[in-house]
Write a protein that holds these residues in place. Structure first.
Motif, PDB file in Angstrom:
ATOM      1  N   VAL A   3       0.850  -1.188   0.000  1.00  0.00           N
ATOM      2  CA  VAL A   3       0.000   0.000   0.000  1.00  0.00           C
ATOM      3  C   VAL A   3       0.887   1.241   0.000  1.00  0.00           C
ATOM      4  CG1 VAL A   3      -1.713   1.275   1.309  1.00  0.00           C
ATOM      5  CG2 VAL A   3      -1.837  -1.206   1.202  1.00  0.00           C
ATOM      6  N   GLU A   4       0.563   2.194  -0.880  1.00  0.00           N
ATOM      7  CA  GLU A   4       1.320   3.446  -0.974  1.00  0.00           C
ATOM      8  C   GLU A   4       0.429   4.599  -0.569  1.00  0.00           C
ATOM      9  OE1 GLU A   4       3.597   4.068  -4.580  1.00  0.00           O
ATOM     10  OE2 GLU A   4       3.212   1.983  -5.118  1.00  0.00           O
ATOM     11  N   THR A   5       1.032   5.657  -0.068  1.00  0.00           N
ATOM     12  CA  THR A   5       0.303   6.872   0.270  1.00  0.00           C
ATOM     13  C   THR A   5       0.697   7.932  -0.736  1.00  0.00           C
ATOM     14  OG1 THR A   5       0.381   6.234   2.587  1.00  0.00           O
ATOM     15  CG2 THR A   5      -0.186   8.506   2.107  1.00  0.00           C
ATOM     16  N   LEU A   6      -0.290   8.361  -1.550  1.00  0.00           N
ATOM     17  CA  LEU A   6      -0.035   9.289  -2.642  1.00  0.00           C
ATOM     18  C   LEU A   6      -0.988  10.472  -2.586  1.00  0.00           C
ATOM     19  CD1 LEU A   6       0.046   6.634  -5.507  1.00  0.00           C
ATOM     20  CD2 LEU A   6       2.023   7.676  -4.427  1.00  0.00           C
ATOM     21  N   THR A   7      -0.574  11.586  -3.176  1.00  0.00           N
ATOM     22  CA  THR A   7      -1.485  12.712  -3.354  1.00  0.00           C
ATOM     23  C   THR A   7      -2.334  12.441  -4.591  1.00  0.00           C
ATOM     24  OG1 THR A   7       0.070  13.909  -4.762  1.00  0.00           O
ATOM     25  CG2 THR A   7       0.174  14.357  -2.385  1.00  0.00           C
ATOM     26  N   TYR A   8      -3.372  13.266  -4.788  1.00  0.00           N
ATOM     27  CA  TYR A   8      -4.209  13.097  -5.973  1.00  0.00           C
ATOM     28  C   TYR A   8      -3.392  13.296  -7.245  1.00  0.00           C
ATOM     29  CZ  TYR A   8      -8.284  13.348  -2.909  1.00  0.00           C
ATOM     30  OH  TYR A   8      -9.229  13.109  -1.935  1.00  0.00           O
ATOM     31  N   VAL A  43      -3.830   9.681  -0.088  1.00  0.00           N
ATOM     32  CA  VAL A  43      -4.669   8.518  -0.318  1.00  0.00           C
ATOM     33  C   VAL A  43      -3.836   7.262  -0.118  1.00  0.00           C
ATOM     34  CG1 VAL A  43      -6.131   7.352  -1.984  1.00  0.00           C
ATOM     35  CG2 VAL A  43      -5.944   9.831  -2.035  1.00  0.00           C
ATOM     36  N   SER A  44      -4.342   6.334   0.673  1.00  0.00           N
ATOM     37  CA  SER A  44      -3.685   5.036   0.846  1.00  0.00           C
ATOM     38  C   SER A  44      -4.273   4.086  -0.185  1.00  0.00           C
ATOM     39  CB  SER A  44      -3.932   4.503   2.247  1.00  0.00           C
ATOM     40  OG  SER A  44      -3.384   5.376   3.194  1.00  0.00           O
ATOM     41  N   VAL A  45      -3.427   3.605  -1.088  1.00  0.00           N
ATOM     42  CA  VAL A  45      -3.933   2.811  -2.206  1.00  0.00           C
ATOM     43  C   VAL A  45      -2.948   1.701  -2.570  1.00  0.00           C
ATOM     44  CG1 VAL A  45      -2.950   4.410  -3.899  1.00  0.00           C
ATOM     45  CG2 VAL A  45      -4.818   2.973  -4.576  1.00  0.00           C
ATOM     46  N   ASP A  46      -3.506   0.564  -2.938  1.00  0.00           N
ATOM     47  CA  ASP A  46      -2.730  -0.535  -3.508  1.00  0.00           C
ATOM     48  C   ASP A  46      -3.019  -0.512  -5.006  1.00  0.00           C
ATOM     49  OD1 ASP A  46      -1.388  -2.798  -4.201  1.00  0.00           O
ATOM     50  OD2 ASP A  46      -2.553  -4.146  -2.925  1.00  0.00           O
ATOM     51  N   LEU A  47      -2.061  -0.073  -5.792  1.00  0.00           N
ATOM     52  CA  LEU A  47      -2.288   0.141  -7.223  1.00  0.00           C
ATOM     53  C   LEU A  47      -2.582  -1.148  -7.989  1.00  0.00           C
ATOM     54  CD1 LEU A  47       0.395   2.867  -7.905  1.00  0.00           C
ATOM     55  CD2 LEU A  47      -2.077   3.163  -7.820  1.00  0.00           C
ATOM     56  N   THR A  48      -2.227  -2.288  -7.441  1.00  0.00           N
ATOM     57  CA  THR A  48      -2.519  -3.540  -8.134  1.00  0.00           C
ATOM     58  C   THR A  48      -4.006  -3.885  -8.070  1.00  0.00           C
ATOM     59  OG1 THR A  48      -2.012  -4.825  -6.158  1.00  0.00           O
ATOM     60  CG2 THR A  48      -0.219  -4.481  -7.746  1.00  0.00           C
ATOM     61  N   GLU A  49      -4.715  -3.336  -7.084  1.00  0.00           N
ATOM     62  CA  GLU A  49      -6.132  -3.631  -6.942  1.00  0.00           C
ATOM     63  C   GLU A  49      -7.024  -2.712  -7.770  1.00  0.00           C
ATOM     64  OE1 GLU A  49      -7.240  -3.767  -2.877  1.00  0.00           O
ATOM     65  OE2 GLU A  49      -5.889  -5.418  -2.423  1.00  0.00           O
ATOM     66  N   ILE A  50      -6.484  -1.600  -8.233  1.00  0.00           N
ATOM     67  CA  ILE A  50      -7.278  -0.663  -9.034  1.00  0.00           C
ATOM     68  C   ILE A  50      -7.199  -1.083 -10.490  1.00  0.00           C
ATOM     69  CG2 ILE A  50      -7.468   1.702  -9.846  1.00  0.00           C
ATOM     70  CD1 ILE A  50      -6.523   2.635  -7.192  1.00  0.00           C
ATOM     71  N   ARG A  51      -8.347  -1.324 -11.059  1.00  0.00           N
ATOM     72  CA  ARG A  51      -8.415  -1.673 -12.484  1.00  0.00           C
ATOM     73  C   ARG A  51      -9.110  -0.526 -13.209  1.00  0.00           C
ATOM     74  NH1 ARG A  51      -9.435  -6.706 -10.015  1.00  0.00           N
ATOM     75  NH2 ARG A  51      -7.800  -8.183 -10.515  1.00  0.00           N
TER      76      ARG A  51
END
Length: 69
Positions: A3-8, A43-51
Motif C-alpha cells: 500500500v502506498e500513500t499518494l497525493t491526488y 490517499v492510501s492505495v494498492d495500485l494492483t487492486e485498481i483496475r
C-alpha cells in the motif's frame, strides 16, 4: 505490491489521468484518505487492486455518431 500513500496529483500521474479524475476515482472506490502536514490530501492505495481504464475523449463519440447518420 504494498500500500502506498499518494497525493491526488501523484495518483493521477501513475494512472495517466488528471488529478480531478483521480479524486473522483478515490471517492467512488471509497479509499482511505488523510491530510498531510501541509494540508494536502493523501490517499492510501494498492495500485494492483485498481483496475482503471481511461475513457476515450468525447470527440470520438461524435465522429462515430456522424458516420452512422
Amino acid at each position: 505490491m504494498p500500500v502506498e500513500t499518494l497525493t491526488y496529483a501523484a495518483l493521477g500521474a501513475r494512472l495517466t489521468i488528471s488529478p480531478n479524475a483521480a479524486r473522483s476515482l478515490v471517492k467512488r472506490l471509497r479509499l482511505p484518505r488523510s491530510l498531510s502536514d501541509d494540508g494536502k490530501a493523501m490517499v492510501s492505495v494498492d495500485l494492483t487492486e485498481i483496475r482503471h481504464k481511461r475513457r476515450p475523449p468525447r470527440e470520438a463519440g461524435k465522429v462515430v455518431l456522424a458516420a452512422k447518420i
